[in-house]
Design an enzyme around this catalytic site. Sequence first.
Site, short mmCIF file in Angstrom:
data_model
loop_
_atom_site.label_atom_id
_atom_site.label_comp_id
_atom_site.label_asym_id
_atom_site.label_seq_id
_atom_site.Cartn_x
_atom_site.Cartn_y
_atom_site.Cartn_z
N VAL A 166 0.85 -1.21 0.00
CA VAL A 166 0.00 0.00 0.00
C VAL A 166 0.88 1.25 0.00
CG1 VAL A 166 -1.98 -1.09 1.14
CG2 VAL A 166 -0.18 -0.07 2.53
N CYS A 167 0.27 2.37 -0.38
CA CYS A 167 0.96 3.66 -0.34
C CYS A 167 1.21 4.01 1.13
CB CYS A 167 0.11 4.74 -0.98
SG CYS A 167 -0.14 4.45 -2.74
N PRO A 168 2.31 4.62 1.50
CA PRO A 168 3.38 5.11 0.60
C PRO A 168 4.48 4.07 0.34
CG PRO A 168 3.88 5.82 2.83
CD PRO A 168 2.61 4.99 2.91
N PHE A 169 4.33 2.83 0.83
CA PHE A 169 5.42 1.85 0.68
C PHE A 169 5.68 1.50 -0.78
CE2 PHE A 169 3.51 1.26 4.89
CZ PHE A 169 4.60 1.65 5.65
N THR A 170 4.63 1.55 -1.60
CA THR A 170 4.83 1.26 -3.02
C THR A 170 5.87 2.21 -3.60
OG1 THR A 170 2.85 2.60 -3.34
CG2 THR A 170 2.60 0.22 -3.60
#
Lengths: 85, 284
Positions: free
Chosen positions: A23-27
């Site tokens: 999920v964002c922000p890990f992407t």
Amino acid sequence: MRAIETDIEDIIVARYLDLQGEVCPFTYVKTKLALELIESGDVLVIVLDQGEPIENVPRSVKDEGHHISKVERDGTAFKLWIRKV
Amino acid sequence: MALNLEDLKAGGIISQRQKNMFSIRVKILGGNVTSAQLRKIADLAETHGRNYAHITTRQGFEISHVNFEDVEKVTIGLEKVGLVLGACGSRVRVVVACQGTDICPHALDDTQLLVRTLDERFYGRFGVPHKFKMGVSGCPNACAKHNENDLGFMAVVEPVLIDKESCINCGLCAEVCPGKAIEMKDSLPVFDSTKCFHDGKCIDICPRDSLGVNRKGWQVFAGGKWGRRPQLGIPIANFVATEQIPEMVENILSNYIKLANKRERLGELINRLGMEVICDGCIF
């Protein structure tokens, strides 16, 4: 027939990152880290889920000046070839 | 000094339920406040209030629990850091806005510039039938809730395929379009303008910059209000340039002043007489 960039086919992919399920922000964070590990001009391939990841990551990659050379749909995911600036 | 509560209220000095106590409304334009201003507000609240400030719904502050004798000390203190009082009563109120292109990746236009333009010309103007609020959102995410104001402004863009040679038929534009307004036909994007939200997501994502901006500007909304009978503003014009906005607002304000009953909001006037009466040059 319009010319669709094919030069990428000959390029060795320096790094591959499957971001499905992230999920964002890990992407974007993981994309950025992976880009830091490759040389300028090399190609990183990432796989992104549809929805928020595909809405945000390509835009951020573009904003940093990298070049998205190719995009392929893979079921509900997208595979992106990113050439590091 | 004769204490006239109505005069005081018009100037942002609000009489509290507690006797002889006032809440000092501070205007913060477009939600941006400097560090020095924040420090001054903190100091004044500590010295003359009860050590806190209330954040208002129009992005300002109120320093509450100020004794009448101290009101002037507070206003002088505020002036030192370039702050003025927030409007109350039947006046043009503080213009609210999101941060816009200053920081936001989604923003399509300079909200803070439009805020300053509107503020210079209209802020605090009296002689209007009721309160008159304006708000500015930098994109269709509408974070500043522009359409709950009497007049709202939302930045919009109209996409166009500027370079079909460079398009690689990746379909990302169609994928990310919130309105599902794009279909890939013969390896190229085709736009359905009736479904387009004008948020420019397709332009932002295009890997080859094959998509560009055809038109941009402000979508203008009129008649929004809250209170007992809330209603959202209705779009009255599209792709209006920043420099055209002041004249348009002037025109609407003058019709509003001419036609509205006392204490009738712009939205109520529109409900009663129709949108046509408030704006001569608008597209409906």
